[in-house]
Design an enzyme around this catalytic site. Sequence first.
Site, short mmCIF file in Angstrom:
data_model
loop_
_atom_site.label_atom_id
_atom_site.label_comp_id
_atom_site.label_asym_id
_atom_site.label_seq_id
_atom_site.Cartn_x
_atom_site.Cartn_y
_atom_site.Cartn_z
N CYS A 179 0.84 -1.21 0.00
CA CYS A 179 0.00 0.00 0.00
C CYS A 179 0.86 1.25 0.00
CB CYS A 179 -0.93 0.00 1.22
SG CYS A 179 -2.23 -1.23 1.18
N GLU B 220 3.92 1.13 2.41
CA GLU B 220 4.95 0.79 3.36
C GLU B 220 6.34 1.09 2.80
OE1 GLU B 220 1.87 -2.65 3.62
OE2 GLU B 220 2.26 -0.90 2.34
#
Length: 602
Positions: free
Chosen positions: A240, A242
């Site tokens: 996503c 990270e």
Amino acid sequence: MEKYLFYTAVTICCDAAHVLANRYADECLKKAETVDDEARKKELEEMADGLRWIADNPARGFREACQAELLYIQMVLMAGTGDVGSCGRFDQITGKYLEKDLAEGKITEDQAQEIVDNFFLNISRNWGGGLPELVKIIGIGNTYMHTTIGGTDPQTGKDATNKVTYMVLEAVGRMGLHDPTVSLRMTKDTPKELIECAVETTKLVGGLPLYYNDDVLIPAMQKELGFTLEEARDYALIGCQELTGSGIEYSCCNGIAPPHGSVYYSVVLDMAINNGKNPMNGEQASIETGYLYDMKNIEEVKEAFIKMARYVLRAHISINNFMEYVFAYNLPQAIISMSVEGCMEKGKDVINGGAKYTSFGGTATGLATVADSLSTIEYACFDKKICTTKELYDAVMANWKGYEELQQKLIAKVPHFGNNDPYADKWMTWVTETYYSLCQEMSSHYAKYYRAGLYGAADHVGQGYVTWATPDGREAGKPIADAASPAQGRDKNGPTSVLNSSCCYDHGKFMDGVCLNIRIHPSALSREDGNQKLGSMIRAYMDQGGAEVQFNVVSSETMRAAQENPEEYKDLVVRIAGYSAYFVELSKDCQNDLITRSENVI
């Protein structure tokens, strides 16, 4: 014995890579025999030659560099370890090959653009059917093969923008691809032209690119993760949003066994004010925290929340550490290990701590709901005496049924995060600091720290399904705030206030990633100076310490029309939180969540 098994596994993977590349080469030559177009025939023969070469050798040019990366990604996916992956710094990996080919006249920019287009088309098709319940949260057709562009040169520290940086934005914007996610790393030296190109892409494809701040994240990685300056300058994004070191780190950003990366902190708050019992299912924790109506001041409320949060997070980490032990035997990852620094040197798989750095972490989605709830308790019960703690407790436990007048009064009068109001923002500061501090207490066998994150795909919708009513006026089953964003519709003062509020806490502490969503009405960017204004706003936010921001440029009217006539809006791309998707493929709840977010003009 462990080293023998590891090196044997790596050898098998290398042999497999050799076989796979040559099989693709064979297919290219077979195809070449069936085509009449001489240009296409030559192209297929060049593809075959490149595949034969990279089966055993480093890439010689741009096409081969792209072929090599794509085939490696395919092998990661085939090995079953690619649920959350990354294309790394694609423009930095391939850019030097393009410059060389262009200088030698071996390729034109148009030909290179077509190769980039095809690379991303190939990446975007690497998905299959998902579990029905999970589709509600992560959408349809997301590979999570995050691609990073722009940013800083690791050696020189100078801006690293190259021709491929622009080509990636061109490919995504022109083809309307919602996947893979693309993040643009920005510095004070990022070219103005690149920012304008990125904003134009954002207008075409909802939420892409994401905008990341090197000036915050590079020093933070040195401080929080112990990276060297050169290693920190070479970070990339995964999944996503990270953060990960490029080729040096085994990043278990959602723990060793996703999707178990989230602690539901809005549930934690409900349990904290209900003596450790979850009002959604009636389950009692093994600790007691007291009831809201017995708490005499806000400090006692804070103590109850910390006690409950620590209890749940420790249980969560214990489960992760058990899974880490199980996975070490059952899920070795040789195909990843052979390209991560440390593993080949030690003879150890990444799953056994072979990488130079091993990290794990999780995320706290929707802390704005917790912050607004604490703000409500303090403001309404202890400061302004709008209601007693017993009245507020009873209203929450009744899911606001019979307390609608109080519910609306609190929503209207209590300060909420996202409006540049110090009263509300201090609670977001407190909640994020508390979460970070608790994470610092946690570790695993191989990872020194549990990395804190503020992101979450569309988990705010999923968490909402199982979260009882909260003191901020939210009703049971409704979405909580998404990622690090304000609660839906609670930000009333425009995007600059949202950005100012979001800088109330230190973004550099959240090494698992930060996700701030803002929705902009298309009319705001339709004016001649619209793109420039948005670019200036992004820069101002980053100057204040903002780590990440992403934008949906879409109106409520358009999304409602798409709900009514989906066939006419098949190419409408929107950003949910940790992923983008075609709007018409989202669940109705995810669609409505987007519509309820504040619609801003610049």
